[in-house]
Write an enzyme that holds these catalytic residues in place. Structure first.
Site, PDB file in Angstrom:
ATOM      1  N   CYS A 183      -4.092   8.667   5.581  1.00 40.63           N
ATOM      2  CA  CYS A 183      -3.018   8.443   6.459  1.00 40.63           C
ATOM      3  C   CYS A 183      -3.682   8.694   7.598  1.00 40.63           C
ATOM      4  O   CYS A 183      -3.521   7.711   9.530  1.00 40.63           O
ATOM      5  CB  CYS A 183      -1.750   9.565   6.872  1.00 40.63           C
ATOM      6  SG  CYS A 183      -0.651   9.922   5.218  1.00 40.63           S
ATOM      7  N   CYS A 232       1.164  -1.527   0.467  1.00 36.80           N
ATOM      8  CA  CYS A 232       0.008  -0.116  -0.247  1.00 36.80           C
ATOM      9  C   CYS A 232       1.309   0.684   0.254  1.00 36.80           C
ATOM     10  O   CYS A 232       0.111   2.206  -0.717  1.00 36.80           O
ATOM     11  CB  CYS A 232      -0.780  -0.051   1.129  1.00 36.80           C
ATOM     12  SG  CYS A 232      -2.357  -1.144   0.986  1.00 36.80           S
ATOM     13  N   ASP A 283       1.677   2.337   2.600  1.00 35.84           N
ATOM     14  CA  ASP A 283       2.160   3.183   4.794  1.00 35.84           C
ATOM     15  C   ASP A 283       1.650   1.695   5.224  1.00 35.84           C
ATOM     16  O   ASP A 283       0.628   1.542   5.067  1.00 35.84           O
ATOM     17  CB  ASP A 283       1.136   4.524   4.656  1.00 35.84           C
ATOM     18  CG  ASP A 283       0.164   4.111   3.928  1.00 35.84           C
ATOM     19  OD1 ASP A 283      -0.076   3.311   3.976  1.00 35.84           O
ATOM     20  OD2 ASP A 283       0.086   5.215   3.149  1.00 35.84           O
ATOM     21  N   CYS A 305       4.640   8.171   4.019  1.00 37.46           N
ATOM     22  CA  CYS A 305       5.014   9.210   3.531  1.00 37.46           C
ATOM     23  C   CYS A 305       4.987  10.453   5.041  1.00 37.46           C
ATOM     24  O   CYS A 305       4.566   9.817   6.252  1.00 37.46           O
ATOM     25  CB  CYS A 305       3.301  10.200   2.870  1.00 37.46           C
ATOM     26  SG  CYS A 305       2.163   9.801   3.098  1.00 37.46           S
TER      27      CYS A 305
END
Lengths: 400, 344
Positions: free
Chosen positions: B115, B44, B46, B71
């Site tokens: 995120c 993915c 992350d 990130c």
């Protein structure tokens, strides 16, 4: 601290000599090249001079084989559309999986709207084209082959002259997006079967908004932009004279700087690469080790993410890029690295350093010093990295 | 070749995000953890491992640590999450929403909202782990819709409801569903349409803003070029995601604006302006409302007035202000030139 610029495949600084050559064409020599009075005459002469300078850079047989455009994207679009229109009875296009979006997305659109059938040729882990697939895709239904000369993300060089010979034997036109190659590699188009070639000014120290399309004499062509006699009716619109003059000057400087590009700049790149590979574990270079642009280094760091590396580099005063900057805003990894089947652990952690003649030893030193602690810091945060080791043991770099 | 320097995200990040990214709080393993939650995968791009030390008697989270691959905003979200939950009870922490995580960072760029979702999912996982239950994001009710990113129908509906999402690009940004092969696009549209219809019925979003299968934008190109005998299917570059702005909430306590209500408001506004038009010997009459186009007939002095276009834009301005939606006022009927104005 002045930031160090290592993103020259994205764009380059306009050379001061290029800027100087352009300035009179904003102030005194502002005429329209189409006008018959003296204002127009001077300008028409300057456009002609620039065309000669570009002819020399490209090793083209004739200066009128060069058509000025607004840049690489327009050149690519013109080449693809011209070939489809000029080759009745043929409606297939061959391209590669690692092309710039200006070619790939156009082809995708042509296929979706039923105007062309597209063959997308894959690449191996070095980014080299699958030649067997290429050969078998060629047929008398193919209007155009469009394959880049050098890849913007990895720097892998494609043997386009050989591919052009094969295309010619199948009666197809051959176009190459040479935006990254021109100015970095000496070329001689008159000795090749390449029918069309795109180049962009801002990749070779000329300004943005100017480029050119080379169309070999005798190649059937249809203009994309109509309504004017400029460029022999092949690209209508009043010429962007200052930028054209700048592009000509940049071409002249590129020829002068080939020894520097292929010698000093390549040595800087190699030193940067070797230092990183030897001081950082679990990283590898993406691209063809034997045939790569002298200025480009794409390095993937396992188990950390590219944007996070870039944020740290930016703070350390180093401007680089994650793969192609066109896709930097998306969460998707680079389509080029995906096509090369780069391992999952490395896919999201690639950083592209691209140098130019503007770079010095000190620039490279700064990166060599700044990068290892950044990688360490991010790996210390990574759940896939424990106690200074990767879960799968030490990976062997592709080459060092 | 529109490449630019590769750190546009840096500019979009708030100072809080930058601070949490460059100086992450509570990073690293937690040896004495008694609750662990994981979300995301290597493929993915992350992944987050959240480790909690919870007092078994009081259920207070005494310590929290994270390890994150991802990130800048993934790392910052993880760091912020630990600060949000330390000192809270498990029950309190279980109510933490994606928005609260994002808000604690001063907001996240839309394409980075996943995120915060990552943090939310890892927390839910850790809480389930503490209670001895099994939990993963894909265990939420409903079938797995996006197999690439492992997103279930339940997770999609939850994200749509919590964030009032009204487009597939928003849905992809928030949940990563559809970020891979894109073959689930039709299903994403169906879930979005259904959930939006529910939200409209509940008066939570305006009907105009809602996504429906009838009014959807054309479907984007498939992510692969069809395989031919000569070439296997190849992934093709997808355009950078463009996130449309989130739908505004419907005004509290008021149902979504119906056409009737819209027309009534327009009539009221024109009525308010009429005295000013009449003073100059002109008039204006509402002919029709077609979506966001308001067709009016100017009469009297307005027809011959050189300032007619200024008058019309004045009316338009007033309408937009009153109704709070973009509208275009188009004069119809005779113009000084004897032609029907097309509004162009």
């Amino acid at each position: 601290m002045k930031p160090i610029y290592l993103d020259n495949n994205a764009t380059t600084r306009v050379d001061p000599a290029v800027l100087e050559s352009m300035l009179p064409f904003f102030t005194e020599q502002f005429g329209n090249a189409s006008s018959t009075h003296s204002f127009g005459e001077t300008v028409a002469g300057a456009i002609k001079t620039a065309r000669k300078q570009l002819q020399e850079l490209l090793g083209a047989a004739h200066d009128h084989e060069i058509i000025y455009t607004s840049g690489g994207t327009e050149s690519n679009t013109t080449a693809v559309m011209a070939a489809l229109e000029a080759m009745p009875g043929r409606d297939e296009i061959i391209t590669s999986a690692v092309e710039h979006p200006s070619v790939l997305q156009l082809c995708e659109h042509l296929e979706k709207t039923g105007r062309a059938k597209i063959h997308v040729i894959g690449v191996d882990s070095y980014g080299r084209l699958d030649l067997d697939a290429y050969r078998s895709a060629l047929s008398d239904r193919v209007a155009l082959v469009s394959i880049m000369w050098a890849n913007n993300e990895t720097g892998t060089i494609v043997p386009v002259d050989a591919l052009a010979d094969l295309a010619k034997a199948a009666g197809a036109l051959f176009h190459t997006d040479a935006v990254q190659a021109i100015g970095k590699l000496p070329v001689a188009l008159k000795d090749t079967a390449i029918d069309m070639l795109s180049l962009s000014g801002h990749k070779l120290h000329a300004p943005k908004g100017i480029g050119a399309l080379y169309v070999k004499r005798g190649v059937r062509f249809k203009p994309l932009i109509r309504g004017g006699h400029q460029e022999r009716g092949r690209r209508a619109g009043t010429e962007n004279v200052p930028a054209i003059v700048g592009l000509g000057k940049a071409a002249e400087l590129a020829i002068q700087n080939f020894p520097d590009e292929l010698g000093r700049v390549k040595a800087l790149r190699d030193r940067l690469e070797k230092a990183i590979l030897s001081s950082v574990a679990n990283c590898a270079v993406n691209g063809d080790p034997h045939d790569r642009l002298p200025n480009t280094s794409n390095i993937a760091f396992d188990y950390i993410e590219g944007e996070a590396i870039l944020l740290h580099l930016t703070r350390a005063g180093v401007a680089a890029s994650t793969g192609s900057a066109c896709t930097a805003g998306s969460t998707e990894p680079s389509h080029v690295l995906r096509a090369m089947h780069v391992p999952e652990a490395a896919l999201h952690g690639a950083i592209r350093f691209s140098l130019s003649r503007d770079n010095s030893e000190a620039d490279v030193d700064r990166v060599i010093e700044a990068l290892p602690p950044i990688v360490d810091k991010l790996r210390a945060l990574s759940p896939f990295w424990s106690d200074g080791k990767s879960p799968s043991g030490d990976a062997t770099p592709l080459y060092a | 070749m529109t490449e630019s320097a590769g750190a546009p995200a840096m500019l979009d990040y708030s100072d809080k995000i930058k601070d949490h990214f460059f100086n992450p709080k509570n990073a690293g393993p937690l040896a004495e953890a008694n609750a662990v939650g994981e979300a995301g995968t290597l493929s993915c791009g992350d992944a987050l491992k959240l480790m909690l030390k919870v007092d078994p008697l009081t259920e207070v989270i005494l310590d929290a640590r994270f390890q994150t691959f991802g990130c800048g905003s993934a790392i910052a979200s993880s760091s912020a999450l630990t600060e949000l939950i330390i000192g809270k009870t498990i029950v309190e922490a279980s109510g933490l929403t994606t928005q609260q995580i994002a808000a604690s960072l001063g907001g996240l760029p839309p394409e980075k909202m996943h995120c915060a979702v990552l943090g939310h999912d890892a927390l839910q996982g850790a809480i389930a782990n503490f209670r001895g239950e099994a939990w993963t994001a894909s265990d939420e009710p409903g079938a797995l819709i996006c197999k690439c990113s492992g997103v279930s129908e339940g997770s999609l509906k939850h994200a749509i409801r919590m964030n009032r999402l009204t487009s597939v690009d928003q849905l992809t940004a928030f949940t990563k569903a559809g970020a891979g092969c894109f073959t689930c696009y039709d299903k994403l549209e169906a879930v979005l349409a259904q959930t939006n219809a529910e939200l409209v019925a509940e008066g939570l979003i305006a009907r105009e803003a809602a996504f429906s299968l009838q009014t959807r934008a054309p479907k984007p190109a498939p992510a692969t070029v069809a395989a031919t005998p000569e070439t296997p299917a190849q992934p093709v570059a997808r355009p950078r995601i463009q996130i449309s702005p989130l739908a505004p909430s419907a005004p509290a306590g008021e149902p979504a604006m119906t056409n009737l209500r819209k027309i009534k408001l327009i009539e009221e506004t024109i009525e308010e302006l009429r005295p000013f038009l009449r003073k100059d010997g002109g008039d204006c009459e509402l002919i029709d409302v077609d979506g966001s186009n308001v067709l009016v007939k100017m009469s009297g002095a307005c027809v011959l007035c050189k300032l007619a276009s200024a008058t019309i834009s004045g009316i338009q301005e007033k309408l937009v202000e009153k109704l709070g939606v973009p509208l275009r006022v188009i004069p119809v009927g005779k113009t000084p030139f004897g032609k029907a104005a097309s509004g162009h």
